[in-house]
Design a protein around this motif. Structure first.
Motif, PDB file in Angstrom:
ATOM      1  N   GLY A   1       3.025  -5.671 -12.542  1.00 18.96           N
ATOM      2  CA  GLY A   1       2.565  -6.770 -11.700  1.00 18.96           C
ATOM      3  C   GLY A   1       2.295  -6.320 -10.272  1.00 18.96           C
ATOM      4  N   LEU A   2       1.172  -6.804  -9.699  1.00 15.74           N
ATOM      5  CA  LEU A   2       0.798  -6.450  -8.330  1.00 15.74           C
ATOM      6  C   LEU A   2       0.793  -7.660  -7.405  1.00 15.74           C
ATOM      7  CD1 LEU A   2      -2.273  -4.129  -9.057  1.00 15.74           C
ATOM      8  CD2 LEU A   2       0.095  -3.444  -8.700  1.00 15.74           C
ATOM      9  N   VAL A   3       0.136  -8.727  -7.869  1.00 15.26           N
ATOM     10  CA  VAL A   3      -0.086  -9.913  -7.044  1.00 15.26           C
ATOM     11  C   VAL A   3       0.097 -11.146  -7.923  1.00 15.26           C
ATOM     12  CG1 VAL A   3      -1.781 -11.157  -5.619  1.00 15.26           C
ATOM     13  CG2 VAL A   3      -1.813  -8.671  -5.664  1.00 15.26           C
ATOM     14  N   VAL A   4       0.656 -12.220  -7.354  1.00 16.11           N
ATOM     15  CA  VAL A   4       0.776 -13.488  -8.065  1.00 16.11           C
ATOM     16  C   VAL A   4      -0.090 -14.508  -7.333  1.00 16.11           C
ATOM     17  CG1 VAL A   4       2.327 -15.323  -8.843  1.00 16.11           C
ATOM     18  CG2 VAL A   4       3.116 -12.941  -8.816  1.00 16.11           C
ATOM     19  N   ILE A   5      -1.024 -15.130  -8.085  1.00 12.68           N
ATOM     20  CA  ILE A   5      -1.826 -16.203  -7.494  1.00 12.68           C
ATOM     21  C   ILE A   5      -1.527 -17.505  -8.220  1.00 12.68           C
ATOM     22  CG2 ILE A   5      -3.675 -14.669  -6.723  1.00 12.68           C
ATOM     23  CD1 ILE A   5      -5.422 -15.766  -8.957  1.00 12.68           C
ATOM     24  N   GLU A   6      -1.660 -18.607  -7.489  1.00 14.38           N
ATOM     25  CA  GLU A   6      -1.447 -19.927  -8.063  1.00 14.38           C
ATOM     26  C   GLU A   6      -2.805 -20.615  -8.156  1.00 14.38           C
ATOM     27  OE1 GLU A   6       1.890 -23.023  -7.156  1.00 14.38           O
ATOM     28  OE2 GLU A   6       0.216 -23.379  -5.790  1.00 14.38           O
ATOM     29  N   ALA A   7      -3.100 -21.103  -9.351  1.00 13.99           N
ATOM     30  CA  ALA A   7      -4.345 -21.835  -9.582  1.00 13.99           C
ATOM     31  C   ALA A   7      -4.027 -22.991 -10.517  1.00 13.99           C
ATOM     32  CB  ALA A   7      -5.402 -20.921 -10.190  1.00 13.99           C
TER      33      ALA A   7
ATOM     34  N   ALA B   1       0.854  -1.187   0.000  1.00 13.20           N
ATOM     35  CA  ALA B   1       0.000   0.000   0.000  1.00 13.20           C
ATOM     36  C   ALA B   1       0.890   1.237   0.000  1.00 13.20           C
ATOM     37  CB  ALA B   1      -0.913  -0.011   1.215  1.00 13.20           C
ATOM     38  N   GLY B   2       0.551   2.203  -0.858  1.00 10.49           N
ATOM     39  CA  GLY B   2       1.313   3.435  -0.959  1.00 10.49           C
ATOM     40  C   GLY B   2       2.312   3.449  -2.095  1.00 10.49           C
ATOM     41  N   ASP B   3       2.636   2.290  -2.677  1.00  9.34           N
ATOM     42  CA  ASP B   3       3.587   2.220  -3.787  1.00  9.34           C
ATOM     43  C   ASP B   3       3.005   2.867  -5.047  1.00  9.34           C
ATOM     44  OD1 ASP B   3       5.236   0.787  -2.120  1.00  9.34           O
ATOM     45  OD2 ASP B   3       5.096  -1.107  -3.237  1.00  9.34           O
TER      46      ASP B   3
ATOM     47  N   ALA C   1      -1.907   3.398 -14.314  1.00  9.41           N
ATOM     48  CA  ALA C   1      -0.812   3.987 -13.548  1.00  9.41           C
ATOM     49  C   ALA C   1      -1.424   4.716 -12.356  1.00  9.41           C
ATOM     50  CB  ALA C   1      -0.020   4.951 -14.422  1.00  9.41           C
ATOM     51  N   GLY C   2      -0.756   4.657 -11.223  1.00 11.64           N
ATOM     52  CA  GLY C   2      -1.282   5.338 -10.042  1.00 11.64           C
ATOM     53  C   GLY C   2      -0.594   4.860  -8.775  1.00 11.64           C
ATOM     54  N   ARG C   3      -1.320   4.985  -7.675  1.00 13.59           N
ATOM     55  CA  ARG C   3      -0.800   4.601  -6.366  1.00 13.59           C
ATOM     56  C   ARG C   3      -1.639   3.450  -5.825  1.00 13.59           C
ATOM     57  NH1 ARG C   3      -2.129   5.520  -1.250  1.00 13.59           N
ATOM     58  NH2 ARG C   3      -3.875   6.828  -1.836  1.00 13.59           N
ATOM     59  N   VAL C   4      -0.985   2.478  -5.202  1.00 12.18           N
ATOM     60  CA  VAL C   4      -1.703   1.352  -4.594  1.00 12.18           C
ATOM     61  C   VAL C   4      -2.363   1.869  -3.315  1.00 12.18           C
ATOM     62  CG1 VAL C   4      -1.516  -0.965  -3.605  1.00 12.18           C
ATOM     63  CG2 VAL C   4      -0.083  -0.319  -5.549  1.00 12.18           C
ATOM     64  N   ALA C   5      -3.679   1.933  -3.326  1.00  9.94           N
ATOM     65  CA  ALA C   5      -4.420   2.443  -2.169  1.00  9.94           C
ATOM     66  C   ALA C   5      -4.554   1.382  -1.088  1.00  9.94           C
ATOM     67  CB  ALA C   5      -5.805   2.921  -2.599  1.00  9.94           C
TER      68      ALA C   5
END
Length: 187
Positions: free
Chosen positions: A145-151, A136-138, A163-167
């Motif tokens: 890439g933000l998150v990696v999920i395994e499925a 948060a805040g980055d 583009a922006g800030r991770v709230a």
């Protein structure tokens, strides 16, 4: 398969049987079972026979009852996709709708949504969070890439819709997530 459909400002949860194309099936609409027989006549043209018609007085009237069931209602549905708003013509009456299917590429990429305001990043399928690439805040770039999920033994990197800030980062490493769960919000 579960879909959320906004019809005229009224949000409906529709649960369809897995691997069902056309023919008779039981689906759930807002938790209520509904027996229907659907047949695709042509792309964008559907014949729908509701064997248990809804008790909703705002639903369109019957076209012609099916002789095998006096309570059945038949509808002719024509899909009308336009840049302004998607709609379906049901027996000639236009019903605007919005569809939220977390599995669709359009929903994952946020097509049709503006770049202004917060944008959620949702899990496209059930899985387990294996890595968080931001906090948060980055500040992030579009498609970063933000998150990696395994499925199903495959790792999927979910990217920023803008583009922006991770709230907010709503996911945690090791957490099991369901399709449609919000994992992060970018503003």
């Amino acid at each position: 398969m579960t879909l959320w459909i906004d019809i005229g400002g009224r949000l409906r949860k529709v649960e369809l049987p897995a691997n069902h194309g056309s023919g008779e099936a039981t689906c759930l609409v807002d938790g209520r079972p509904l027996q229907a027989d659907a047949k695709m006549l042509a792309p964008g043209l559907l014949s729908l026979l509701l064997l248990d018609p809804p008790a909703d007085p705002t639903s369109p009237g019957p076209n012609s009852p099916n002789p095998k069931s006096p309570a059945a209602r038949q509808y002719r549905c024509i899909l009308d996709l336009s840049p302004e708003a998607d709609a379906v013509l049901v027996n000639g009456q236009r019903a605007p709708f919005a569809l939220d299917d977390p599995r669709s590429l359009r929903a994952r990429r946020g097509a049709g949504a503006g770049a202004d305001g917060p944008r959620p990043v949702k899990a496209p399928m059930p899985g387990r969070v294996v890595r968080l690439l931001v906090a948060a805040g980055d500040e992030v770039a579009a498609q970063q890439g933000l998150v990696v999920i395994e499925a199903m033994k495959m790792q999927n990197e979910l990217k920023s819709p803008k583009a922006g800030r991770v709230a907010r980062v709503a996911a945690q490493v090791g957490e099991t997530v369901q399709s449609g769960d919000i994992l992060a919000v970018v503003e």
